[in-house]
Each structure stands twice: as C-alpha cells, then as structure tokens.
Enzyme design. Structure first.
Site, short mmCIF file in Angstrom:
data_model
loop_
_atom_site.label_atom_id
_atom_site.label_comp_id
_atom_site.label_asym_id
_atom_site.label_seq_id
_atom_site.Cartn_x
_atom_site.Cartn_y
_atom_site.Cartn_z
N ARG A 25 30.14 21.52 -3.57
CA ARG A 25 30.35 21.53 -2.13
C ARG A 25 29.12 21.94 -1.31
O ARG A 25 29.17 21.98 -0.09
CB ARG A 25 31.51 22.48 -1.79
CG ARG A 25 32.83 22.03 -2.38
CD ARG A 25 33.95 23.04 -2.16
NE ARG A 25 34.16 23.34 -0.75
CZ ARG A 25 34.86 22.58 0.09
NH1 ARG A 25 35.42 21.45 -0.34
NH2 ARG A 25 35.01 22.94 1.35
N ASP A 72 0.85 -1.19 0.00
CA ASP A 72 0.00 0.00 0.00
C ASP A 72 0.89 1.24 0.00
O ASP A 72 1.57 1.52 0.98
CB ASP A 72 -0.91 -0.03 1.23
CG ASP A 72 -1.76 1.23 1.37
OD1 ASP A 72 -1.76 2.05 0.43
OD2 ASP A 72 -2.42 1.39 2.41
N GLU A 115 29.32 13.71 5.96
CA GLU A 115 29.71 13.99 7.33
C GLU A 115 28.52 13.76 8.26
O GLU A 115 27.37 13.87 7.84
CB GLU A 115 30.20 15.44 7.46
CG GLU A 115 31.41 15.73 6.60
CD GLU A 115 31.77 17.21 6.52
OE1 GLU A 115 32.88 17.52 6.08
OE2 GLU A 115 30.91 18.04 6.89
N GLU A 150 33.65 11.74 9.29
CA GLU A 150 33.46 11.59 7.86
C GLU A 150 34.03 10.26 7.40
O GLU A 150 35.13 9.88 7.79
CB GLU A 150 34.15 12.73 7.10
CG GLU A 150 34.05 12.63 5.58
CD GLU A 150 34.70 13.82 4.88
OE1 GLU A 150 34.35 14.96 5.24
OE2 GLU A 150 35.54 13.61 3.99
N HIS A 207 30.10 16.93 0.27
CA HIS A 207 30.79 17.36 -0.94
C HIS A 207 30.74 16.22 -1.95
O HIS A 207 31.01 15.07 -1.60
CB HIS A 207 32.26 17.71 -0.64
CG HIS A 207 32.39 18.78 0.42
ND1 HIS A 207 33.55 18.96 1.14
CD2 HIS A 207 31.53 19.71 0.86
CE1 HIS A 207 33.38 19.96 1.99
NE2 HIS A 207 32.15 20.42 1.84
N GLU A 212 31.13 12.73 0.00
CA GLU A 212 31.77 12.72 1.31
C GLU A 212 30.72 13.11 2.35
O GLU A 212 30.43 14.29 2.54
CB GLU A 212 32.95 13.70 1.35
CG GLU A 212 34.01 13.45 0.29
CD GLU A 212 35.04 14.56 0.22
OE1 GLU A 212 34.85 15.61 0.89
OE2 GLU A 212 36.03 14.40 -0.52
N ARG A 257 38.07 26.96 -1.29
CA ARG A 257 36.96 26.15 -0.80
C ARG A 257 35.73 26.99 -0.43
O ARG A 257 34.74 26.44 0.05
CB ARG A 257 37.42 25.30 0.39
CG ARG A 257 38.23 24.08 -0.05
CD ARG A 257 38.81 23.32 1.13
NE ARG A 257 39.23 21.99 0.77
CZ ARG A 257 40.36 21.68 0.16
NH1 ARG A 257 41.20 22.64 -0.18
NH2 ARG A 257 40.67 20.43 -0.12
N GLU A 307 36.13 14.89 11.92
CA GLU A 307 35.97 16.14 11.20
C GLU A 307 36.22 17.34 12.12
O GLU A 307 36.64 17.20 13.26
CB GLU A 307 34.57 16.23 10.58
CG GLU A 307 34.55 15.98 9.06
CD GLU A 307 35.33 17.03 8.28
OE1 GLU A 307 35.50 18.15 8.80
OE2 GLU A 307 35.74 16.73 7.16
#
Length: 454
Positions: A345, A60, A141, A203, A252, A139, A323, A196
């Site tokens: 990112r 269902d 985290e 991570e 990322h 990646e 970054r 991290e």
C-alpha cells in the site's frame, strides 16, 4: 467509430503491418521511459516500419535523463509489436499508432539503463526460481485541477466530492467515463472506477496482468488520463500530495506469483490461506521496504503523503483487515484461490512502474530465496500505538524524507542488484540532487512562522 479505434491485437511485425494498412495508420509513435519514469516518444512514418522492426530506430540518448553521456549517446529503440495500439485521442483519419520499445545499444545488446530491461531481469530471476508469472494489479489515484499554471494560484479542485460519491459533486464523472472508454480501446481492461476520498480525486483500477505488460499499461494509463483532462481544459496530476490537509494519491499494488499456472500464494491448510512462498515473499518486502522506498516513493513530494493519519501506511507490518499496515492480505473467499494476493500500500502513482515493480519483486524473491520468517499480523490501528509500543513490537517505519530514503538505498546491495551499477549510480545522483535542491528552499510556511518572531 469505436470499431475503428478499438485496440488492434498484434503479436508479430506482420500483424502490425496488416493493421497499419487496414486502418490507414500514417504515423507510429515509439514510446519508452527515462530512469525517472517520464514517457519519451518520437514518431516515424508508417513506411519506416519494416526498418524499425528489422534493426530498430536510432536516436540520441544523451539528452534522456539517466541515459548515457554524449560520448556514448547512440541508442536504438526496438519496437515491441505486442504493444501496438491505435491512439484514440488522435484523429481517426490517417490514424496514429504507438508501440513501446526496448532500448538497445549499437550491436543489438540491451541497454542496461533501460527501465524495461531492468524489470525483465527481475522477471528472469523469478522464472529461474520456478515461477511463471508475477501478476500485478495496481490502483492509481489522481486529481483533476482547473489549471497547473503557477500564475493561476493554488490548485483549484473541480468538486468537493468524497469516496464513491455519485452525485453532482463528482464533476469529473464524464471525463472519467471517456478516459475508461479510451483505455478499453487501447486494450486495457478496467475493473473499477470511482471518486476517491479527496476533493476532485479519482481512481480507475485496471485488471491484473503480468508485471511487464502492466508497467506498459501504467504508462499508457497516465498519459490517457492527462490527454482527456486536457480535452476538457483541465489538468490531471499523479503528484502524490498536491493538497495540504487532504489525502494524497497512492498506488496500492495487488501482487501474486504463479507456478505451473497455479497461484503460488494459496495454501488451503494455512490459517491465513497463505503458502510458505507467500509468507516469505511478504516478509522479504517488509524487510527491504526501507531500502527500496525511493523506487516506490520516488519524489520529494512522495514523503508528504507517507505520514500517519491520511490512510498512507508508514509502518512495516502486515495485516488482513488493517489498512494502516504496509501490506494487507485480502480475506480469502472459498472458490477464489487464484485471487489470493498481497497488497503493498505504500507506492504512489508518480513512480517509474518498471523500477517500482522490479524492486518489489526482487525484495519478495529475497524472502523466498533466504527463507525469511513472516511475523504475526498486526490487526490493530498502528497509528494508535506510541513510539515505545511500536519499538517494543519491533515495528520499523519507512523513511520520513527522500533524503533519508536515498541514503539508505545508496548503501543497499539489493538496490544495486535491482538497478545494476549503471542505473544505480545515475539514480542515486539524480535523487540526491533533487533532495539538495529542495532542502535549501525557503518556504512560505517558514516565512509566515518565523519571520515575525525571530
């Protein structure tokens, strides 16, 4: 024990049936996701496998978020034998297997609201444009907390460790190790794992795969992390921004396209080693990032992470080293042509990976199909530019709230094509409701800030 639990390589129903018999598998869990990316499951007895492979298993669908209403609720879960694995956190005796399913409607046609089908349509578009594979390397985290119960107060971290810490500060190292071993038993190759930046933040990076297999792996990864955290009495969360004043959790995503087995993003004669295909693909993602943002930043909480100053990118630019840009192109190393890729990112790990990767792929393909031009890279820290300087350079930014993001997506022809009319309407409706529920809340911050003075 590891040999008994190791991921079974199965490609066909006959392969699965043999493994089930050899490993004495008693139950098989059939997995799929709703429109929001929440894992759904029901179990069948191993003796039902023949019927499951032949015609699927009915269920269902009216109670599944984003699926059909009750008057059109009959659905079929068709197991994909190539996704069979034995769950390492279940008992070895009378083991439990799992398979991902494609959702169909009576008659056998794909259900247009199935996130797996939505990604399959995106991949078909890429193939029709001459590309073999859309490779994805995410990646993800996440945080460990001692509890997720509201009555226990604010989230309590396990440590005060930082990036790459290998000390007693990393209280999660043992559970992370068990999680990695479990992922490998499930057939998921892990390349990196580390603490991290945030306290109790971790991570684990999976080796790249084609987008459909990787979407399945992302779902497996998330439930595996949670299962092993629970084994220790802890709670693992992929919530994008669970702690005020600390980095949020991102996802990322490294990505590339192949054509005739070769990386279609590499060009030895270009100053950035990027082919025209790669440049147009990146330009497409930059141009359409605002429209598809609810697909990679799906929740109200996602936009608490996407703010300047915490490593999460908000400005629509690309770079090789910087970054703070939305897309980063890692530097080329001679002999590593196949590794040429673009790293988006902005996604977070709480998204629906099928919809996220479908949106990313469609946006990039728009750039290729329509010949979008890639602007020059922005190598300086974009957070240090004033709003006037960013405006002068034509640098836009992501939506600041889910409400803004959903309204942009609601008027996007591209998002309509990505999701299809059925899912588009339901997704927008669900996200508008989430934003409405959030925006009428009176928060402790407002009480503390305004009640004494207003």
């Amino acid at each position: 024990m590891a040999d008994n639990l190791a991921a079974a390589r199965a490609e066909t129903p006959d392969d699965v049936m043999k493994v089930v018999k050899d490993r004495d598998v008693r139950f098989i869990r059939l997995w799929f996701t709703d429109v929001l990316g929440q894992l759904k499951s029901f179990s069948i007895n191993a003796e039902e496998l023949d019927d499951a492979f032949e015609g699927g298993m009915g269920f269902d669908g009216s109670s599944i978020t984003g699926f059909n209403p009750i008057e059109e609720s009959d659905m079929i879960a068709q197991p994909d034998p190539a996704t069979f694995a034995i769950l390492p956190w279940r008992p070895v005796e009378k083991a439990t297997g799992r398979m991902f399913c494609d959702i169909k409607v009576p008659g056998g046609e794909p259900y247009e609201g199935d996130p797996r089908w939505i990604l399959r349509r995106a991949l078909k578009r890429a193939q029709e444009m001459g590309f073999d594979t859309y490779n994805i390397g995410p990646e993800l985290e996440y945080f460990y907390f001692r509890s997720a119960k509201p009555e226990d107060g604010p989230p309590e971290t396990l440590d005060q460790g930082g990036y790459f810490d290998l000390t007693t500060l990393d209280a999660g190292s043992d559970v992370r190790r068990e999680t990695i071993l479990a992922l490998e038993q499930l057939g998921i190759h892990v390349e990196y794992a580390h603490h991290e930046v945030g306290p109790s933040q971790h991570e684990v990076d999976m080796r790249y795969k084609d987008a459909l297999s990787m979407s399945d792996d992302c779902m497996t990864y998330r439930i595996t992390v949670k299962e092993y955290a629970m084994k220790y009495g802890w709670h693992a969360t992929f919530m994008p921004k669970p702690l005020f004043g600390e980095n949020g959790s991102g996802m990322h995503v490294h990505q590339s396209l192949t054509r005739e087995g070769r990386n279609a993003f590499f060009d030895a004669d270009d100053q950035y080693y990027l082919s025209p295909t790669a440049k147009a693909f990146i330009a497409g993602q930059l141009k359409h990032a605002r429209e598809i943002s609810p697909l990679f930043a799906q929740w109200v909480n996602s936009y608490k992470r996407l703010v300047p100053g915490y490593e999460a990118p908000t400005y629509l630019a690309w770079s090789r080293r910087n970054r703070s840009a939305l897309i980063r192109v890692p530097l080329y190393h001679p002999g590593k042509e196949q590794a040429t890729r673009a790293e988006l990112r902005c996604p977070d790990p709480a998204c629906n990976p099928y919809l996220c990767f479908a949106g990313m792929l469609h946006a990039g393909l728009e750039g290729i199909e329509h010949g979008y031009e890639l602007p020059e890279p922005m190598e300086q820290n974009l957070y240090h530019l004033t709003p006037e300087e960013r405006e002068k350079r034509g640098i836009e930014e992501l939506p600041e709230t889910l409400g803004e993001a959903v309204e942009i997506a609601a008027h996007s022809e591209l998002v309509l094509r990505i999701l299809g009319e059925h899912t588009f309407k339901r997704f927008v409706e669900i996200k508008r409701q989430e934003w409405d529920e959030y925006r009428v809340q009176v928060t402790p911050w407002e009480i503390d800030k305004f009640l004494p003075v207003l």
